[in-house]
Motif scaffolding. Structure first.
Motif, PDB file in Angstrom:
ATOM      1  N   GLU A  84       0.805  -1.224   0.000  1.00 28.79           N
ATOM      2  CA  GLU A  84       0.000   0.000   0.000  1.00 28.79           C
ATOM      3  C   GLU A  84       0.836   1.272   0.000  1.00 28.79           C
ATOM      4  O   GLU A  84       0.323   2.354  -0.279  1.00 28.79           O
ATOM      5  N   TYR A  85       2.142   1.176   0.307  1.00 23.78           N
ATOM      6  CA  TYR A  85       2.990   2.358   0.414  1.00 23.78           C
ATOM      7  C   TYR A  85       3.931   2.560  -0.769  1.00 23.78           C
ATOM      8  O   TYR A  85       4.257   3.683  -1.113  1.00 23.78           O
ATOM      9  N   PHE A  86       4.427   1.470  -1.367  1.00 18.74           N
ATOM     10  CA  PHE A  86       5.403   1.619  -2.440  1.00 18.74           C
ATOM     11  C   PHE A  86       5.287   0.485  -3.453  1.00 18.74           C
ATOM     12  O   PHE A  86       4.657  -0.530  -3.207  1.00 18.74           O
ATOM     13  N   LYS A  87       5.951   0.701  -4.577  1.00 15.86           N
ATOM     14  CA  LYS A  87       6.076  -0.301  -5.624  1.00 15.86           C
ATOM     15  C   LYS A  87       7.550  -0.367  -5.992  1.00 15.86           C
ATOM     16  O   LYS A  87       8.155   0.655  -6.334  1.00 15.86           O
TER      17      LYS A  87
ATOM     18  N   LYS B  68       3.670   5.621  -3.166  1.00 15.27           N
ATOM     19  CA  LYS B  68       2.284   5.884  -3.531  1.00 15.27           C
ATOM     20  C   LYS B  68       1.682   7.061  -2.776  1.00 15.27           C
ATOM     21  O   LYS B  68       0.792   7.720  -3.280  1.00 15.27           O
ATOM     22  N   GLN B  69       2.139   7.306  -1.564  1.00 18.64           N
ATOM     23  CA  GLN B  69       1.516   8.350  -0.742  1.00 18.64           C
ATOM     24  C   GLN B  69       2.439   9.535  -0.496  1.00 18.64           C
ATOM     25  O   GLN B  69       2.237  10.292   0.440  1.00 18.64           O
ATOM     26  N   GLY B  70       3.463   9.663  -1.304  1.00 22.26           N
ATOM     27  CA  GLY B  70       4.337  10.824  -1.198  1.00 22.26           C
ATOM     28  C   GLY B  70       5.251  10.820   0.006  1.00 22.26           C
ATOM     29  O   GLY B  70       5.686  11.883   0.438  1.00 22.26           O
TER      30      GLY B  70
END
Length: 100
Positions: free
Chosen positions: A49-52, A84-86
């Protein structure tokens, strides 16, 4: 199943293969000394949910880099991190994969 491109000194091979990045690196860099890099074209991502995290290629570190940075693992892989969330800026990094 991953699609990889094995870059040799004068040629390249595109293959679909099962295995981890470590297993692939150990096989190609360990037994085929003419391998320069292994590009990951498709089939492997680490995402939550935070990075790829997307791998770009696997390579052998130069002797100069091994000495300068005191690297234990001479086979490394370069990857792209996209947040994903900066939390941080997207970037390209590398890390040790295995020692051959």
């Amino acid at each position: 199943m991953m699609t990889i491109k094995v870059n040799l000194k004068d040629d390249y091979i595109v293959i679909r293969i099962n295995g981890t990045l470590t297993e692939i690196a150990e096989y190609y860099f360990g037994s085929h000394m003419g391998v320069e890099t292994i590009e990951i074209l498709d089939g492997w991502e680490n995402e939550n949910e935070y990075f790829k995290q997307t791998p770009i290629y696997v390579y052998r570190a130069s002797k100069e880099d091994i000495e300068e940075f005191q690297l234990y693992e001479n086979i490394r892989f370069r990857y792209r991190m996209e947040y994903k969330q900066g939390q941080a800026e997207d970037h390209i990094a590398s890390c040790g994969l295995c020692r051959i």
